[in-house]
Scaffold this motif. Sequence first.
Motif, short mmCIF file in Angstrom:
data_model
loop_
_atom_site.label_atom_id
_atom_site.label_comp_id
_atom_site.label_asym_id
_atom_site.label_seq_id
_atom_site.Cartn_x
_atom_site.Cartn_y
_atom_site.Cartn_z
N VAL A 222 36.81 -74.33 -33.67
CA VAL A 222 38.11 -74.80 -32.77
C VAL A 222 38.84 -74.32 -34.53
CG1 VAL A 222 39.71 -75.93 -32.78
CG2 VAL A 222 37.98 -75.29 -31.55
N ALA A 223 38.15 -74.97 -35.11
CA ALA A 223 38.70 -75.18 -36.57
C ALA A 223 39.14 -73.74 -37.46
CB ALA A 223 38.30 -75.91 -37.59
N ALA A 224 37.82 -72.89 -37.00
CA ALA A 224 37.69 -71.54 -37.65
C ALA A 224 38.42 -70.66 -36.70
CB ALA A 224 36.61 -71.43 -37.58
N GLY A 225 39.08 -71.39 -35.72
CA GLY A 225 40.28 -69.62 -34.65
C GLY A 225 39.37 -69.91 -33.03
N ALA A 226 38.37 -70.52 -32.58
CA ALA A 226 38.22 -70.25 -31.62
C ALA A 226 39.39 -71.23 -30.41
CB ALA A 226 37.18 -70.70 -31.55
N THR A 227 39.60 -70.10 -29.70
CA THR A 227 40.57 -70.88 -28.64
C THR A 227 40.45 -71.54 -27.02
OG1 THR A 227 41.31 -69.14 -28.08
CG2 THR A 227 42.11 -69.97 -29.84
N GLN A 228 39.57 -71.63 -26.79
CA GLN A 228 38.67 -71.80 -25.66
C GLN A 228 37.42 -72.91 -26.60
OE1 GLN A 228 35.86 -69.89 -22.26
NE2 GLN A 228 37.81 -70.04 -21.18
N VAL A 229 36.77 -73.90 -25.28
CA VAL A 229 35.94 -74.99 -25.96
C VAL A 229 34.77 -74.88 -24.20
CG1 VAL A 229 34.67 -76.79 -26.71
CG2 VAL A 229 36.59 -75.88 -28.29
N GLN A 230 33.60 -75.01 -24.08
CA GLN A 230 32.89 -74.85 -22.93
C GLN A 230 31.62 -75.69 -23.34
OE1 GLN A 230 30.96 -70.99 -22.33
NE2 GLN A 230 32.68 -70.03 -21.40
N GLY A 231 31.85 -76.57 -22.65
CA GLY A 231 30.92 -77.60 -22.65
C GLY A 231 30.40 -78.84 -21.19
#
Length: 519
Positions: A222-231
């Motif tokens: 996310v810090a590098a630019g991802a805008t979706q997190v899966q888990g």
Amino acid sequence: MSKTITILDSTLRDGEQGEGISFTAQDKLKITRLLDEFGLHYIEGGWPGSNPKTDEYFRLVKKEKFKTAKIVAFSSTCRAGRPAKDDPNLQNLLAAGTPVVTVFGKTWDLHVKDALKISLEENLKIIDDTIRFLKNHKKEVLFDAEHFFDAYKHNPEYALSALLTAQDAGADRIVLCDTNGGTLPAEIQEIVGAARAGLKTPLGIHTHNDAETAVANSLAAVAAGATQVQGTINGYGERCGNANLCALIPSLQLKMGRQVLPPKKLAKLAALSRRIAEIANLPLHNQAAYVGHSAFAHKAGVHVSAIQKNSATYEHVNPELVGNKQRVLISELSGASNLLYKAKTMRIALQKDDSQTKRLVQKIKALESAGYHFEEGEASLELLLQRMLGRCRPLFELISFHVTNEKFDEKELIVEATVKIKVKGREIHTVADGNGPVSALGRALRKALTADYPQVRNIALSDYKVRVLDGRSGTEAKVRVIIESRDSRKTWGTVGVSTDIIEASWHALVDSIEYGLLK
């Protein structure tokens, strides 16, 4: 850089692949409703066509209406040598009828050559054909770039070409997967940054926990630019599990300042974690970040003294923000601060420098040294304080108890308990049987008390635990028994210690019933 992060929950697909987890279709539907009520954005329901249970879930979920969540069906890209329109997996994917689909494809040249045994160019054609086919059917398409981080480390040019192919084919989001779970956060941040620099399509992150870095890796992405997190909820998943959303969501929102959920929804996180653990029939790890029973528990006297002045001294966030609560434990490590805090929650007024308080602290430490454990037996602690302060008397007096076990040949074990007690000056003698000594003792004691205390019928034993305190002593070791009891309103824990398991159980049982009746 976007401040808004969307969440894709894969508890029903990746999470169910964890050892010891098996959801029925109704379980999956129940979890879907809980996740939607919590406010999650995407819920991955499984792989259509993989088993009848998943197909039943997709049939049932079509009839539901959701407030926030989009249901996602999952599958692979089409097979080599077969166009997407004729691929049975993709036909099953469409038949699921979900607005969103996820397809995973190979990005690591090693897998293309050794697993698929096709050319690198053919693999790119498969990715392109699959995504275009699904977009032609008006689906929102997420492309899971399987093994992407290992792929990038071995052949960055080819790994990025797979992503560009997915982008050109119309993928709505490209999800970078640390499928083997062995990449470290610094690598994740660097590689996500490199992928983001070459793409216009929004990125997502999907990590596994094989190196205990899944949450850290997701935050780095996310810090590098991802805008979706899966888990998954509670980190359930294959091998060592997936990124734990119960740690990720509050870290994203409370630590990184990203917008994930409304604060009122976030405050339901601990309850959601417990509820899904119950459905999965798995214990919730006490030390789980944010939501665990011990996440905001304080034992050392110095810590308790400090949090009474300012909770920020030993709490990284306000526990109420995630639906948890501050707890103070009483043990041999405790000082007067712990006892004063605990007594206050029990509505017992104590003074810090009072001789009575010092006597109580010494008594508690002596009992803990002898094997008592009041962290799970708080009802026994409250009774101890009330008794030592002269605020309550025992409701009955034990004269004797006797337990017998009989077994003949292969017949069922017969357990019988005899209890003789004095209640309000009268001697009462009762006998009862049970499926074990504690069950029989409990029934006999309740039978003896019912005439004077009819409320005892409402008290039920809900859990029973035994811990050997010194394994080196063998059968002569002390044991600690924890009994959890409940009535229609609440649950409470009591503790007993002895070298005899029946006597330890009796002490915990007596406290359980006395506490229930006094309350």
